[in-house]
Design a protein around this motif. Sequence first.
Motif, PDB file in Angstrom:
ATOM      1  N   GLU A  17       0.848  -1.182   0.000  1.00 40.27           N
ATOM      2  CA  GLU A  17       0.000   0.000   0.000  1.00 40.27           C
ATOM      3  C   GLU A  17       0.890   1.240   0.000  1.00 40.27           C
ATOM      4  OE1 GLU A  17      -2.413  -0.450   3.471  1.00 40.27           O
ATOM      5  OE2 GLU A  17      -0.723  -0.371   4.821  1.00 40.27           O
ATOM      6  N   PRO A  18       0.331   2.414  -0.336  1.00 38.55           N
ATOM      7  CA  PRO A  18       1.133   3.634  -0.394  1.00 38.55           C
ATOM      8  C   PRO A  18       1.778   3.942   0.956  1.00 38.55           C
ATOM      9  CG  PRO A  18      -1.048   3.996  -1.329  1.00 38.55           C
ATOM     10  CD  PRO A  18      -1.071   2.641  -0.686  1.00 38.55           C
ATOM     11  N   SER A  64       2.892   4.671 -12.970  1.00 34.94           N
ATOM     12  CA  SER A  64       1.799   3.704 -13.061  1.00 34.94           C
ATOM     13  C   SER A  64       1.373   3.293 -11.660  1.00 34.94           C
ATOM     14  CB  SER A  64       2.237   2.476 -13.859  1.00 34.94           C
ATOM     15  OG  SER A  64       3.272   1.801 -13.186  1.00 34.94           O
ATOM     16  N   CYS A  65       0.171   2.863 -11.563  1.00 37.44           N
ATOM     17  CA  CYS A  65      -0.301   2.358 -10.278  1.00 37.44           C
ATOM     18  C   CYS A  65      -1.039   1.053 -10.527  1.00 37.44           C
ATOM     19  CB  CYS A  65      -1.204   3.375  -9.591  1.00 37.44           C
ATOM     20  SG  CYS A  65      -2.628   3.857 -10.563  1.00 37.44           S
ATOM     21  N   THR A  66      -1.128   0.279  -9.510  1.00 33.23           N
ATOM     22  CA  THR A  66      -1.851  -0.981  -9.633  1.00 33.23           C
ATOM     23  C   THR A  66      -3.121  -0.899  -8.806  1.00 33.23           C
ATOM     24  OG1 THR A  66      -0.626  -1.960  -7.806  1.00 33.23           O
ATOM     25  CG2 THR A  66       0.231  -2.350 -10.023  1.00 33.23           C
ATOM     26  N   LEU A  67      -4.091  -1.673  -9.183  1.00 28.69           N
ATOM     27  CA  LEU A  67      -5.328  -1.771  -8.416  1.00 28.69           C
ATOM     28  C   LEU A  67      -5.029  -2.573  -7.152  1.00 28.69           C
ATOM     29  CD1 LEU A  67      -7.686  -2.791 -11.354  1.00 28.69           C
ATOM     30  CD2 LEU A  67      -7.345  -0.518 -10.421  1.00 28.69           C
ATOM     31  N   PRO A  68      -5.826  -2.428  -6.137  1.00 26.23           N
ATOM     32  CA  PRO A  68      -5.605  -3.256  -4.946  1.00 26.23           C
ATOM     33  C   PRO A  68      -6.091  -4.684  -5.197  1.00 26.23           C
ATOM     34  CG  PRO A  68      -7.497  -1.832  -4.621  1.00 26.23           C
ATOM     35  CD  PRO A  68      -6.890  -1.465  -5.960  1.00 26.23           C
ATOM     36  N   ALA A  69      -5.590  -5.267  -6.293  1.00 27.48           N
ATOM     37  CA  ALA A  69      -5.977  -6.628  -6.656  1.00 27.48           C
ATOM     38  C   ALA A  69      -4.751  -7.368  -7.155  1.00 27.48           C
ATOM     39  CB  ALA A  69      -7.042  -6.595  -7.753  1.00 27.48           C
ATOM     40  N   ALA A  70      -4.527  -8.527  -6.605  1.00 31.31           N
ATOM     41  CA  ALA A  70      -3.398  -9.346  -7.034  1.00 31.31           C
ATOM     42  C   ALA A  70      -3.870 -10.787  -7.142  1.00 31.31           C
ATOM     43  CB  ALA A  70      -2.251  -9.235  -6.042  1.00 31.31           C
ATOM     44  N   CYS A  81       6.328 -19.557  -7.992  1.00 37.42           N
ATOM     45  CA  CYS A  81       5.069 -18.841  -7.776  1.00 37.42           C
ATOM     46  C   CYS A  81       5.054 -17.556  -8.594  1.00 37.42           C
ATOM     47  CB  CYS A  81       4.895 -18.505  -6.307  1.00 37.42           C
ATOM     48  SG  CYS A  81       4.746 -19.951  -5.246  1.00 37.42           S
ATOM     49  N   LEU A  82       3.858 -17.108  -8.913  1.00 34.31           N
ATOM     50  CA  LEU A  82       3.656 -15.849  -9.622  1.00 34.31           C
ATOM     51  C   LEU A  82       2.661 -14.999  -8.852  1.00 34.31           C
ATOM     52  CD1 LEU A  82       3.090 -16.887 -13.354  1.00 34.31           C
ATOM     53  CD2 LEU A  82       5.125 -15.838 -12.388  1.00 34.31           C
ATOM     54  N   GLU A  83       2.891 -13.703  -8.865  1.00 34.05           N
ATOM     55  CA  GLU A  83       1.892 -12.755  -8.394  1.00 34.05           C
ATOM     56  C   GLU A  83       1.614 -11.832  -9.569  1.00 34.05           C
ATOM     57  OE1 GLU A  83       1.250  -9.049  -5.305  1.00 34.05           O
ATOM     58  OE2 GLU A  83       2.858 -10.476  -4.917  1.00 34.05           O
ATOM     59  N   ILE A  84       0.364 -11.695  -9.936  1.00 37.27           N
ATOM     60  CA  ILE A  84      -0.036 -10.831 -11.047  1.00 37.27           C
ATOM     61  C   ILE A  84      -0.806  -9.662 -10.456  1.00 37.27           C
ATOM     62  CG2 ILE A  84      -1.321 -10.666 -13.209  1.00 37.27           C
ATOM     63  CD1 ILE A  84      -0.977 -13.763 -13.392  1.00 37.27           C
ATOM     64  N   ALA A  97      -0.639  -5.540 -16.733  1.00 36.76           N
ATOM     65  CA  ALA A  97      -0.369  -6.153 -15.441  1.00 36.76           C
ATOM     66  C   ALA A  97       1.128  -6.202 -15.170  1.00 36.76           C
ATOM     67  CB  ALA A  97      -0.943  -7.569 -15.404  1.00 36.76           C
ATOM     68  N   LEU A  98       1.476  -6.240 -13.891  1.00 44.16           N
ATOM     69  CA  LEU A  98       2.844  -6.438 -13.443  1.00 44.16           C
ATOM     70  C   LEU A  98       2.930  -7.880 -12.964  1.00 44.16           C
ATOM     71  CD1 LEU A  98       5.664  -5.424 -12.565  1.00 44.16           C
ATOM     72  CD2 LEU A  98       4.613  -4.763 -10.392  1.00 44.16           C
TER      73      LEU A  98
END
Length: 110
Positions: A17-18, A64-70, A81-84, A97-98
């Motif tokens: 989070e920020p 860029s920013c990401t949504l609070p969704a992974a 493992c992967l985190e998208i 996506a990152l």
Amino acid sequence: MSKPFTFLLPAELSAKEPPERRGIARDQVRLMVINRHNFQVEHTRFNAIGEFLRPGDLLVFNTSCTLPAALDSCDTQVGQCLEIRLAQHLPDNSWLALILCSQANSVAYA
């Protein structure tokens, strides 16, 4: 380090989070500096970045920013493992996506 700019970041050090939500001023976030001549790593704070810049240096800002969704996934057979992290839903119904690869409890950045 096998490559100068490849490192493992323990999952607990990855910001979720920020900084303001974590009670940290934005200019007080951690900064890792790698000396390009001897690859020595120094840990400091972002407000000290001016100490490392020289005339002619180029700064690249990632706004860029990401949504609070992974989305998390693991291949239990190989232990990879992967985190998208979803960033932006595009008009053609695809996503920007990152993708972070991780082993054990660390995230690999390259």
